[in-house]
Scaffold this motif. Structure first.
Motif, mmCIF file in Angstrom:
data_model
loop_
_atom_site.group_PDB
_atom_site.id
_atom_site.type_symbol
_atom_site.label_atom_id
_atom_site.label_comp_id
_atom_site.label_asym_id
_atom_site.label_seq_id
_atom_site.Cartn_x
_atom_site.Cartn_y
_atom_site.Cartn_z
ATOM 1 N N PHE A 57 -3.675 5.942 5.509
ATOM 2 C CA PHE A 57 -2.739 4.960 6.046
ATOM 3 C C PHE A 57 -3.019 3.555 5.515
ATOM 4 N N ALA A 58 -4.255 3.290 5.083
ATOM 5 C CA ALA A 58 -4.626 1.957 4.570
ATOM 6 C C ALA A 58 -4.300 1.776 3.083
ATOM 7 N N GLN A 59 -3.944 2.836 2.364
ATOM 8 C CA GLN A 59 -3.613 2.728 0.940
ATOM 9 C C GLN A 59 -2.444 1.765 0.732
ATOM 10 N N PRO A 60 -2.478 0.951 -0.308
ATOM 11 C CA PRO A 60 -1.389 -0.002 -0.549
ATOM 12 C C PRO A 60 -0.006 0.643 -0.679
ATOM 13 N N THR A 61 0.092 1.806 -1.331
ATOM 14 C CA THR A 61 1.414 2.421 -1.480
ATOM 15 C C THR A 61 1.934 2.970 -0.159
ATOM 16 N N PHE A 62 1.037 3.239 0.787
ATOM 17 C CA PHE A 62 1.488 3.676 2.110
ATOM 18 C C PHE A 62 1.735 2.490 3.019
ATOM 19 N N SER A 63 0.783 1.579 3.085
ATOM 20 C CA SER A 63 0.842 0.503 4.077
ATOM 21 C C SER A 63 1.675 -0.700 3.634
ATOM 22 N N ASP A 64 1.736 -0.963 2.339
ATOM 23 C CA ASP A 64 2.408 -2.150 1.808
ATOM 24 C C ASP A 64 1.951 -3.402 2.559
ATOM 25 N N ALA A 65 0.640 -3.483 2.816
ATOM 26 C CA ALA A 65 0.069 -4.565 3.614
ATOM 27 C C ALA A 65 0.250 -5.946 2.981
ATOM 28 N N LYS A 66 0.527 -6.005 1.679
ATOM 29 C CA LYS A 66 0.687 -7.308 1.020
ATOM 30 C C LYS A 66 2.022 -7.956 1.326
ATOM 31 N N SER A 67 2.990 -7.173 1.800
ATOM 32 C CA SER A 67 4.291 -7.735 2.169
ATOM 33 C C SER A 67 4.197 -8.416 3.525
ATOM 34 N N THR A 68 5.056 -9.380 3.733
ATOM 35 C CA THR A 68 5.127 -10.046 5.029
ATOM 36 C C THR A 68 6.540 -9.918 5.548
ATOM 37 N N PRO A 69 6.760 -9.156 6.588
ATOM 38 C CA PRO A 69 5.774 -8.341 7.290
ATOM 39 C C PRO A 69 5.454 -7.073 6.493
ATOM 40 N N ALA A 70 4.337 -6.442 6.817
ATOM 41 C CA ALA A 70 3.954 -5.186 6.162
ATOM 42 C C ALA A 70 4.997 -4.128 6.480
ATOM 43 N N ARG A 71 5.320 -3.311 5.479
ATOM 44 C CA ARG A 71 6.329 -2.251 5.645
ATOM 45 C C ARG A 71 5.710 -0.913 5.271
ATOM 46 N N PRO A 72 5.000 -0.269 6.192
ATOM 47 C CA PRO A 72 4.422 1.034 5.851
ATOM 48 C C PRO A 72 5.516 2.070 5.620
ATOM 49 N N MET B 60 1.566 10.018 -2.570
ATOM 50 C CA MET B 60 2.619 9.277 -1.908
ATOM 51 C C MET B 60 3.994 9.719 -2.387
ATOM 52 N N GLN B 61 4.095 10.016 -3.682
ATOM 53 C CA GLN B 61 5.390 10.401 -4.218
ATOM 54 C C GLN B 61 5.911 11.669 -3.533
ATOM 55 N N SER B 62 5.031 12.627 -3.289
ATOM 56 C CA SER B 62 5.442 13.876 -2.617
ATOM 57 C C SER B 62 5.885 13.612 -1.183
ATOM 58 N N ILE B 63 5.209 12.721 -0.510
ATOM 59 C CA ILE B 63 5.581 12.405 0.875
ATOM 60 C C ILE B 63 6.950 11.724 0.904
ATOM 61 N N ILE B 64 7.162 10.757 0.036
ATOM 62 C CA ILE B 64 8.455 10.071 0.013
ATOM 63 C C ILE B 64 9.567 11.052 -0.358
ATOM 64 N N TRP B 65 9.294 11.948 -1.304
ATOM 65 C CA TRP B 65 10.295 12.943 -1.670
ATOM 66 C C TRP B 65 10.624 13.845 -0.473
ATOM 67 N N ASP B 66 9.607 14.252 0.291
ATOM 68 C CA ASP B 66 9.843 15.056 1.504
ATOM 69 C C ASP B 66 10.701 14.279 2.505
ATOM 70 N N LEU B 67 10.419 12.998 2.677
ATOM 71 C CA LEU B 67 11.194 12.174 3.612
ATOM 72 C C LEU B 67 12.650 12.068 3.168
#
Length: 137
Positions: free
Chosen positions: A37-52, A1-8
């Motif tokens: 896509f379901a990984q917590p660091t990608f999906s942030d599904a625990k937040s309301t609303p989720a912020r992938p 995830m860190q590499s993807i965020i750095w690319d973004l």
């Protein structure tokens, strides 16, 4: 995830400073992408609303926050910003997904996702050294 965020981040910086059209591509077997896509660091599904990190389910314009709103990502971002305490970063990255290709693959088929990465219209920036969440002590 860190590499993807750095690319973004790097793509957003190009879009902002060079007025470039920037695209991020992610490909793999459909089943593997769904797990990713379901990984917590990608999906942030625990937040309301989720912020992938990137919206993979539709083509709406969305944002990825770099400021500490998405708590699940704070440790990841702190590590990412460790060597860049004085660098200016955007508060958020804007993205919009194109339709995945090919349409309707089987779980073992390959699929490619593409997002256009851009800068916010009114771009706010921060330096990690000025953030209580990202400053290195």
């Amino acid at each position: 995830m860190q590499s993807i965020i750095w690319d973004l981040i790097r793509l957003e910086l190009l879009a902002y400073h060079e007025y470039a059209r920037c695209f991020f591509l992610l490909g793999g077997k459909k089943a593997d992408l769904e797990k990713f896509f379901a990984q917590p660091t990608f999906s942030d599904a625990k937040s309301t609303p989720a912020r992938p990190v990137l919206r993979h389910d539709n083509n709406v314009r969305s944002r990825t926050n770099l400021v500490p709103i998405d708590k699940v990502r704070i440790p990841l971002l702190k590590a990412l910003f460790e060597d860049y305490q004085d660098q200016e970063f955007p508060h958020r990255i804007i993205s919009r997904r194109a339709a995945p290709f090919p349409d309707g693959p089987t779980r073992d088929s390959f699929q490619i996702y593409t997002w256009e990465i851009s800068s916010a219209g009114r771009r706010d920036a921060f330096r990690p050294r000025n953030s209580k969440h990202y400053v290195m002590s």
